[in-house]
Structure formats: structure tokens, C-alpha cells
Design a protein around this motif. Sequence first.
Motif, PDB file in Angstrom:
ATOM      1  N   ILE A  15      38.728  28.351  43.000  1.00 60.66           N
ATOM      2  CA  ILE A  15      39.285  29.562  42.383  1.00 60.66           C
ATOM      3  C   ILE A  15      40.659  29.811  42.987  1.00 60.66           C
ATOM      4  CG2 ILE A  15      38.952  32.034  41.980  1.00 60.66           C
ATOM      5  CD1 ILE A  15      35.949  31.562  42.465  1.00 60.66           C
ATOM      6  N   ARG A  16      41.644  29.998  42.126  1.00 63.28           N
ATOM      7  CA  ARG A  16      43.017  30.174  42.609  1.00 63.28           C
ATOM      8  C   ARG A  16      43.597  31.484  42.057  1.00 63.28           C
ATOM      9  NH1 ARG A  16      46.700  26.676  44.812  1.00 63.28           N
ATOM     10  NH2 ARG A  16      45.167  24.994  44.554  1.00 63.28           N
ATOM     11  N   LEU A  17      44.099  32.328  42.960  1.00 67.18           N
ATOM     12  CA  LEU A  17      44.769  33.564  42.580  1.00 67.18           C
ATOM     13  C   LEU A  17      46.246  33.450  42.945  1.00 67.18           C
ATOM     14  CD1 LEU A  17      41.673  34.387  43.249  1.00 67.18           C
ATOM     15  CD2 LEU A  17      42.556  36.708  43.287  1.00 67.18           C
ATOM     16  N   GLU A  18      47.112  33.698  41.965  1.00 67.30           N
ATOM     17  CA  GLU A  18      48.555  33.578  42.190  1.00 67.30           C
ATOM     18  C   GLU A  18      49.255  34.868  41.781  1.00 67.30           C
ATOM     19  OE1 GLU A  18      50.036  29.511  40.816  1.00 67.30           O
ATOM     20  OE2 GLU A  18      48.031  29.583  39.908  1.00 67.30           O
ATOM     21  N   HIS A  19      49.849  35.537  42.760  1.00 60.40           N
ATOM     22  CA  HIS A  19      50.627  36.767  42.550  1.00 60.40           C
ATOM     23  C   HIS A  19      49.849  37.803  41.725  1.00 60.40           C
ATOM     24  CE1 HIS A  19      54.065  34.721  44.289  1.00 60.40           C
ATOM     25  NE2 HIS A  19      53.895  33.723  43.447  1.00 60.40           N
ATOM     26  N   VAL A  20      48.571  37.943  42.061  1.00 62.27           N
ATOM     27  CA  VAL A  20      47.717  38.874  41.314  1.00 62.27           C
ATOM     28  C   VAL A  20      47.957  40.302  41.816  1.00 62.27           C
ATOM     29  CG1 VAL A  20      45.340  39.556  40.822  1.00 62.27           C
ATOM     30  CG2 VAL A  20      45.974  37.139  40.811  1.00 62.27           C
ATOM     31  N   VAL A  53      42.367  28.203  33.164  1.00 59.39           N
ATOM     32  CA  VAL A  53      43.066  29.458  33.403  1.00 59.39           C
ATOM     33  C   VAL A  53      42.302  30.566  32.697  1.00 59.39           C
ATOM     34  CG1 VAL A  53      45.207  30.756  33.100  1.00 59.39           C
ATOM     35  CG2 VAL A  53      45.309  28.315  33.604  1.00 59.39           C
ATOM     36  N   VAL A  54      41.772  31.520  33.464  1.00 63.70           N
ATOM     37  CA  VAL A  54      40.978  32.603  32.867  1.00 63.70           C
ATOM     38  C   VAL A  54      41.815  33.864  32.676  1.00 63.70           C
ATOM     39  CG1 VAL A  54      38.788  31.718  33.718  1.00 63.70           C
ATOM     40  CG2 VAL A  54      40.095  33.318  35.131  1.00 63.70           C
ATOM     41  N   PHE A  55      42.955  33.950  33.398  1.00 62.47           N
ATOM     42  CA  PHE A  55      43.877  35.077  33.190  1.00 62.47           C
ATOM     43  C   PHE A  55      45.291  34.645  33.523  1.00 62.47           C
ATOM     44  CE2 PHE A  55      46.460  38.637  34.576  1.00 62.47           C
ATOM     45  CZ  PHE A  55      46.307  39.514  33.511  1.00 62.47           C
ATOM     46  N   ASP A  56      46.228  35.006  32.642  1.00 63.20           N
ATOM     47  CA  ASP A  56      47.649  34.778  32.892  1.00 63.20           C
ATOM     48  C   ASP A  56      48.421  35.852  32.129  1.00 63.20           C
ATOM     49  OD1 ASP A  56      50.389  33.839  32.792  1.00 63.20           O
ATOM     50  OD2 ASP A  56      49.628  31.902  33.490  1.00 63.20           O
ATOM     51  N   SER A  57      49.047  36.758  32.867  1.00 65.10           N
ATOM     52  CA  SER A  57      49.736  37.886  32.233  1.00 65.10           C
ATOM     53  C   SER A  57      50.930  37.423  31.409  1.00 65.10           C
ATOM     54  CB  SER A  57      50.196  38.886  33.299  1.00 65.10           C
ATOM     55  OG  SER A  57      51.016  38.254  34.269  1.00 65.10           O
ATOM     56  N   SER A  58      51.614  36.364  31.862  1.00 64.91           N
ATOM     57  CA  SER A  58      52.806  35.905  31.141  1.00 64.91           C
ATOM     58  C   SER A  58      52.454  35.181  29.847  1.00 64.91           C
ATOM     59  CB  SER A  58      53.650  34.994  32.044  1.00 64.91           C
ATOM     60  OG  SER A  58      52.900  33.859  32.440  1.00 64.91           O
ATOM     61  N   LEU A  59      51.274  34.514  29.818  1.00 64.41           N
ATOM     62  CA  LEU A  59      50.854  33.760  28.632  1.00 64.41           C
ATOM     63  C   LEU A  59      49.894  34.546  27.740  1.00 64.41           C
ATOM     64  CD1 LEU A  59      50.233  30.238  30.275  1.00 64.41           C
ATOM     65  CD2 LEU A  59      52.276  31.024  29.040  1.00 64.41           C
ATOM     66  N   ASN A  64      31.887  37.200  30.063  1.00 60.56           N
ATOM     67  CA  ASN A  64      30.734  36.406  29.626  1.00 60.56           C
ATOM     68  C   ASN A  64      31.085  34.961  29.305  1.00 60.56           C
ATOM     69  OD1 ASN A  64      32.190  37.193  27.344  1.00 60.56           O
ATOM     70  ND2 ASN A  64      30.373  37.135  26.033  1.00 60.56           N
ATOM     71  N   LYS A  65      32.381  34.630  29.271  1.00 63.36           N
ATOM     72  CA  LYS A  65      32.804  33.254  29.015  1.00 63.36           C
ATOM     73  C   LYS A  65      33.259  32.546  30.290  1.00 63.36           C
ATOM     74  CE  LYS A  65      32.397  33.666  24.498  1.00 63.36           C
ATOM     75  NZ  LYS A  65      31.350  32.938  23.753  1.00 63.36           N
ATOM     76  N   ARG A  66      33.229  33.245  31.424  1.00 68.48           N
ATOM     77  CA  ARG A  66      33.713  32.647  32.668  1.00 68.48           C
ATOM     78  C   ARG A  66      32.611  31.937  33.461  1.00 68.48           C
ATOM     79  NH1 ARG A  66      38.485  36.635  35.121  1.00 68.48           N
ATOM     80  NH2 ARG A  66      39.439  37.095  33.100  1.00 68.48           N
ATOM     81  N   LYS A  67      31.357  32.060  33.025  1.00 68.14           N
ATOM     82  CA  LYS A  67      30.218  31.412  33.661  1.00 68.14           C
ATOM     83  C   LYS A  67      30.133  31.754  35.148  1.00 68.14           C
ATOM     84  CE  LYS A  67      29.405  27.653  30.443  1.00 68.14           C
ATOM     85  NZ  LYS A  67      29.151  26.214  30.261  1.00 68.14           N
ATOM     86  N   VAL A  68      30.159  33.042  35.416  1.00 67.73           N
ATOM     87  CA  VAL A  68      30.011  33.519  36.792  1.00 67.73           C
ATOM     88  C   VAL A  68      28.825  34.474  36.854  1.00 67.73           C
ATOM     89  CG1 VAL A  68      32.473  33.268  37.293  1.00 67.73           C
ATOM     90  CG2 VAL A  68      31.621  35.455  36.440  1.00 67.73           C
TER      91      VAL A  68
END
Length: 538
Positions: A4-9, A66-72, A79-83
Motif C-alpha cells: 500500500i502506497r500513500l503519496e502526498h495524501v 490506483v484506488v485514489f488519485d485527486s489529479s486523475l 466495496n471494490k478495494r477488497k479490504v
Amino acid sequence: MPEIRLEHVTKRWGKFYAVDDLNMVIEDNSFVTLLGPSGCGKTTTLRMIAGLETPTSGRITIGDKVVFDSSLGINIPANKRKVGFLFQNYALWPNMTVYQNISFGLTNIKEPMPKIDFEAKNAARLAEILKNPAEVVRVLDECRDKNGKLDEKKAQIKLIDNFTISIYTAKRLLDYHLERGSDVSGEAASLEAKVAAAKKAQVLSEDFEVMSGGQPVMETRKLTKEEIDLTVRRVSRIVKIGMFMDRYPSELSGGQQQRVAIARTLAPEPSVLFMDEPLSNLDAKLRLEMRYELQRLHVETGSTFVYVTHDQMEAMTLATQICLINNGVLQQYDAPLAIYNGPANLFVADFVGNPSINFVEAKGAQKPDGSLELTVFNGRKAVFRAAKPLDMNAWFAERDSRAAARADENAKLAATKDYIEKSNKDEVFRYHVAKVEEDEFADEPVLTNEDFVLGIRPEFITIDSSAGLPAEIYGAMPTGMESTIKLRVDDFLLTGVVFGSTLFSIGDKSAIRFSGESIMLFDRQSGERIALGSLECE
């Protein structure tokens, strides 16, 4: 399991920054604890990774997806992240049995899955068991009451656990009445013939998946009752609740309800398991037992665990990595013992450790031999020797360079049109120096490069009546294995830990010294740790 990678969140509400520019990588199969005081942003961080909260900006990646990207404009729903998510409140359905609670989420799954010949698969497993009827009889003999009568309920659970089968297969086994010496050789042969016919009619893998062109045939379907039952039984074995399947939550203890909630979370086989203070509702003894259970669970499942707590003892004992947050800002991300022995700043040193670390203000400068000549307490002289070579002028220059770089970065950020000033300002941690008489209205001093703070863990204070710094026993709390003591030095109070069953009396005079090379030297201006070393006091 994925990385799991968090970048500038970042997550903010108006001018309040709950999480501020967080960057971190949660490695595959790690047990990461998000630790910090209440309101620091740890639960918000967890909810953003899980998809229950939408970040204001940044990027979150789970595995190669990529499950979240504010720029894109990417924001995949939870329910789609399988967590899997385990809450502080177990949220069990009170009108459902344990079995129904665990299986509830499985009944709603409908997605592309391999096509399986379940009839052939069950026949093959049953034939394999019937080849060794003596083993089945042995298991059934363990399920007899004092009168020799077979307890069918207990027998079903024993068969399920011993042979890793579903309740439906267990009931079929019981119907053969092997405990009466029934001959099932013919039945086993019939079942094997059925399996052979199925394999002749189609290509089946070892797991009885229908194959075509060397690949499993996929179909969008729901899980069968057999698959659901096997899954429920598998997770119930992991958390040891197989005997409670027919009970309701109100009939279970807090620890048992906890296990049911864990089993329900594990059932859909999530790629990552998130836990938000799941032990906080348990009593102290049960909480300790459940820590061991979670450790074992992490190893057995091989899953990635992300765990939120404000209890630093939980974090220290459970985690492979601790992410320590304060005011929405990451303070340190490291292994538990690395954080304990080498805290990055005053806040980390104060937050981690029980009993708490002792802070002693010091003033002085570096001598030509590299040691620091300091004044501590009420004018007492002390010498700090760093464990590794230390150039204070170079360290101060690097500190000022980092501060200037941050100021430039903040100035550039403030010039952008989307910038919103942070209302919960970041400040140097206000550490506490324990004194006999606290001065709540002391003026803030003008700090220079000669102002330091020493961090001394309680276990590094050694009582030595023969020589050392004069001290007085101000308080003592024996617990059997060890004693936590308060020591008065001049007008200051230090906390020490003495191992063993030594008795101390309040008012006794003694002497102390500081042992080892793990005494911490902090810069008072920035709060950053400068070095570890030894300390000698007159």
C-alpha cells in the motif's frame, strides 16, 4: 498480499488539516500500527485507505491498482478495494447466529469465478475419507458422553475440523454410521467411479476447476452453500469459535464477540485487514490475550494488517512497523524498538514508553574533544559523550538548511491559488519537566544553540548508594517483578525502574547515575534528536 502506497495524501475540513501531506509505504505482509493521541488523524488515514473517506488530495495505491488519485479523478469505492474492516464496535447482527453473521457478506458476493464441478469434488473428498474408516471411528469415539452415547453436534464439529470438510459432508459421513462397523468399501468404489466419469466427460484441474485451453473456465456466479460453509468453517477454526456457530451474539462474551467480528472480516479473504481500535472495549486481561491472538492471526493468514490505536503498549507489542502521527503530520515511521531507542524528536520520545521518559533541560557547548559540557538541574555540571562522532556546528548548519528548505516550500505552496492556510498550526512539542513544585506561568526563554534537552529512559537510572548524583526517594510503587520509583534531585523529579523486589522507603537518601549509551540529546529549538550517548553528572 499487496503493498500500500500513500503519496502526498491530505485530508482537510475547511482550514483544519486532519492529515497533512502524508507519504508512507505499507509493505506486503506487514503489521502496521497507526499510533497517536486522540484527534491526530490516524482513523482518518485508515478510512482513506479503505475508501470510507475521500482525501482532499494525493494518491493511494493498493498493489498495482490506483484506488485514489485527486489529479486523475480516480476514486474506487470501498466495496471494490477488497479490504476488510474491523471496527471498535463489533457491529454484529443481534438477530443472527454466529454462523449467519460470518456468512452474511459471502452470500452477497457475485463476481467472475472459476467454474467448479462440486459434485465430483465432494465425491472425491468423501471417497478419500472412506478409505480410512478407522480414523473416522477414532474421531467419533472422542464425541461420546459418559454413558457412551454419540453427541452428534460435537461429532459434526470434530469431523469438520479433522478432515477440513463442510457441514454437509460431515452429515453424510455420520449417515454411514461407521461407529457401528458398517462396510463402506462399496460406497467408496462407487464415489471413485463417479469422479472418474466426471473427469472423462471434461477436463478438470486438481481442484476440480473446469479447464479449457489450459485455463480455468470463468463464470459470473454466487458462492455455493458448500463454498460458503467451507469458508465459514475455515475462519472459525482460525479464531477458535467452531463450537459457537448456533449461538447469538448476546450469548457470547466480549472476547468471543470479538472473534466473531474477526472471522466475519476474514471470510471474504480481503487483501488487507484494517482494524480501528478493536480491543478498546475489552477488559485489561482479555485485551492482553487478544493481542496474542492477533499476532498469531497475522502469521497464519499472511495478510497485511493496518491497525489504529492510541495505546502505545498495543503498538509496541503487535506491530512490525509503527506510524506515529501528531496533528495530522507523520512524526516517525519505523520498527517499534527503533522508535523506542531512537525517537526522531521530543514528541516521539514522550509518547512511546511506559513509564514515560524523563526530560532534563541542559545548557552548554561542545568541547574540543567532542563531548558536551552541560549545566543541568540547579547548576550541576554534566558531560554528554555521543556514541558516534558528533560535530555540533555541522549539525546546526544542517538543521538550519532543513528549516530554510521547508520555509521555501511553504512559501511556494502559499503562492498557489488552491492554498488554504492550516488553522491547526504545527509547533515544537511542549515537553514536561517534572518538578516538586510546578511553575505554570514561567516565561518562554530566548533559545540559542546552547539550549538542549536530555531524554533519559527510566531503566537507565541506576541507584548506587556508594557514589553518584545525590537523590532522595520521593515515591515508590512496587509491583513484584519491579518497582517504579520517583527520585528527587534538587527541585526536580525523575522516574526510575528498579527490577527485583527491593523495598524503598520515602525520604531515604541515595545516589543515582545514568547507565549505558542510550541517553538522548535533543535540540531544544527544533525538538529534533541530535545524538545518543552517555551522561556523567557531578
